[in-house]
Design an enzyme around this catalytic site. Structure first.
Site, PDB file in Angstrom:
ATOM      1  N   HIS A  26       0.832  -1.219   0.000  1.00 55.89           N
ATOM      2  CA  HIS A  26       0.000   0.000   0.000  1.00 55.89           C
ATOM      3  C   HIS A  26       0.861   1.261   0.000  1.00 55.89           C
ATOM      4  O   HIS A  26       0.560   2.222  -0.695  1.00 55.89           O
ATOM      5  CB  HIS A  26      -0.991  -0.021   1.163  1.00 55.89           C
ATOM      6  CG  HIS A  26      -2.181  -0.885   0.876  1.00 55.89           C
ATOM      7  ND1 HIS A  26      -2.139  -2.257   1.007  1.00 55.89           N
ATOM      8  CD2 HIS A  26      -3.416  -0.592   0.405  1.00 55.89           C
ATOM      9  CE1 HIS A  26      -3.316  -2.762   0.654  1.00 55.89           C
ATOM     10  NE2 HIS A  26      -4.104  -1.775   0.284  1.00 55.89           N
ATOM     11  N   LYS A  65      -9.380  -7.202   8.401  1.00 52.49           N
ATOM     12  CA  LYS A  65     -10.061  -7.347   9.684  1.00 52.49           C
ATOM     13  C   LYS A  65      -9.995  -6.045  10.462  1.00 52.49           C
ATOM     14  O   LYS A  65      -9.103  -5.220  10.225  1.00 52.49           O
ATOM     15  CB  LYS A  65      -9.460  -8.489  10.497  1.00 52.49           C
ATOM     16  CG  LYS A  65      -8.100  -8.183  11.087  1.00 52.49           C
ATOM     17  CD  LYS A  65      -7.696  -9.243  12.091  1.00 52.49           C
ATOM     18  CE  LYS A  65      -6.254  -9.089  12.551  1.00 52.49           C
ATOM     19  NZ  LYS A  65      -6.094  -8.152  13.669  1.00 52.49           N
TER      20      LYS A  65
END
Lengths: 188, 316
Positions: free
Chosen positions: A36, A101
């Site tokens: 990322h 999550k």
């Protein structure tokens, strides 16, 4: 239980709502912190991510003597660390969803709305149940980031997730956080 | 497939080079087995707590769904002898040894065992140089694994191991009391307030339902280490101090009224257990540390015969 099959369509993804339990069949690309940051810095993706799903996951991968990879553990990692970057990856790379999550924040929620993507929550720690749903390892990119941080291209069959942020501004994480803070006021 | 890069990610060849059958070799084998069991088998006390929590969530909710998957995962990891969670965590050893025990050779044995366990896939290649980002793929490096020695009066060697994942470590936290924002003073009520705050801040990010290790007092470093050490206590092992024992129970009850639930999906069980202890402090400091452990609570201990270095029994 809703089944989402590859190739993923943005229209189908737009139909998903918070609380939907979904089984994903098709393809996933892992991508976590290093990936990322790398994409955020403007580097081109080594693989076309258009209409794909990124899985926030650093799997345990074993290589046999023939050079074949097997994923032996593959639960999600905490997604909130990608909050500074995720919106941009949604905008620039055209992904239709992320799996992780713990949920993500307002920037990602807004990007889900704007670009038509969703946040799928996999069960944290359930590395074996989730690895069982991975049928093959089809590629690896940016391996120089180290095994957990590389992009692993995975085929999955009925990969179980729950939609916790949808493309209509709904976020289970926001709801639960607000409700629990309200509950806390009465409990302290 | 992408082009091969300079580092091979998964290496197969074992590097354990010691005389077969020697106590040195046996120690490495015993330690690898300790790592395997810790990584793949949930301790019985934690398993019982999870099964109990599974029965509490309302059927057909996402919380019940999460608990079912968690329960299935525990079974599958054990059967397949593969990691419960892919984040095999910071590898933390506590070694309780008799007087005269030689620590240096044992550190070398631990290093060999950690390397071997990584090659076998019981540990992920999980140790990263914080400055360069380099992952040597061995789980060895500055401060890794974390090894603590304690001399005890018994003749046995007890090796306790915890694999603490990054998700739950990231939501672990520390407070300095008084905390004006939380109206938390320097007393047990203040401690209660900051612990509840930590749980609300964690939401589902620590892979709940979690277990809390709490230390009241100490300096920042010792306080956090002591909070983490509480996680070596068994589930349900109440503090010997009456007031703390009561607070442990009360905190679990209160956390489970917050509605955060498994994975932060909303639901009944937010916390499985709270284990508290205290350290003395200096008058100016009142530190409270909260070490959050995920449901994939990986800790085990082995009693090892000091002559043969064979496993005598498991501690959990």
């Amino acid at each position: 239980m809703i089944e989402l099959k590859y190739p993923f369509s943005r229209d189908e993804v737009r139909k998903l709502k918070v609380g939907d339990m979904v089984l994903i069949t098709g393809k996933l690309f892992t991508g976590r912190d290093a990936v990322h940051k790398y994409l955020h810095e403007g580097h081109p993706s080594p693989v076309n991510l258009k209409d794909q799903i990124i899985y926030h996951c650093g799997p345990v991968v074993m290589k046999d003597k023939h050079g074949k990879y097997t994923v032996t553990a593959a639960g999600p990692t905490t997604s909130i660390r990608e909050e500074p970057y995720q919106w941009q990856v949604m905008r620039d790379h055209g992904i239709v969803g992320v799996i992780g999550k713990g949920g993500m924040g307002p920037k990602t929620l807004e990007a889900c709305k704007q670009y038509g993507a969703v946040y799928f929550h996999a069960i944290g720690g359930a590395a074996q149940v989730l690895a069982e749903r991975i049928t093959s390892v089809d590629g690896v990119y940016l391996e120089e980031f180290g095994s957990p941080e590389a992009i692993w291209e995975l085929s999955v069959d009925k990969f179980p997730v729950v939609v916790t942020m949808d493309s209509h501004g709904g976020s289970l994480h926001k709801e639960v956080e607000e409700a629990s803070k309200e509950n806390l006021k009465h409990l302290v | 497939m992408a082009k091969k890069t300079k580092k091979k990610v998964v290496k197969k060849k074992s590097t354990v080079k010691t005389k077969k059958g020697s106590p040195d070799q046996q120690a490495i084998e015993t330690l690898v087995e300790l790592i395997r069991v810790t990584s793949t088998v949930i301790p019985a006390d934690v398993d019982r707590a999870i099964e109990k929590a599974k029965g509490v969530e309302k059927p057909n909710t996402t919380a019940a769904y999460a608990m079912n998957i968690i329960s299935d995962n525990i079974g599958l990891a054990k059967t397949k002898s593969q990691p419960l969670c892919q984040d095999t965590g910071t590898v933390v050893f506590y070694i309780y040894h008799p007087p005269g025990f030689h620590q240096t050779p044992f550190i070398k044995q631990i290093h060999k065992a950690v390397t071997a366990a990584t090659k076998k896939g019981y540990l992920r290649e999980n140790s990263v140089n914080s400055l360069t980002g380099e992952n040597a793929g061995t789980n060895l490096g500055a401060g890794h694994p974390s090894i603590h020695f304690v001399e005890h009066s018994a003749k046995t060697l007890e090796v306790k191991l915890m694999l603490k994942g990054g998700g739950c470590e990231n939501v672990s936290t520390q407070y300095s009391l008084p905390d004006t924002g939380l109206s938390a003073g320097r007393d047990l009520d203040g401690v209660r307030k900051v612990v509840l705050d930590a749980v609300v801040k964690a939401q589902g990010k620590g892979c709940g339902p979690g277990v809390l290790g709490v230390c009241i007092g100490g300096d920042r470093a010792d306080s956090h280490a002591h909070a983490k050490k509480q996680l070596f206590r068994k589930m349900g092992e109440r503090s010997k101090i009456k007031e703390l024992a009561a607070l442990e129970v009360e905190i679990v009850e209160t956390c489970n009224k917050l509605g955060i639930g498994p994975m932060g999906f909303g639901g009944t069980t937010t916390i499985l257990e709270c284990l508290m202890d205290h350290r003395n402090r200096v008058p100016a400091s009142f530190i409270v540390s909260v070490s959050y452990m995920c449901w994939a609570f990986r800790r085990q201990g082995a009693v090892i015969d000091t002559k043969t270095m064979k496993l005598k029994k498991w501690l959990y």
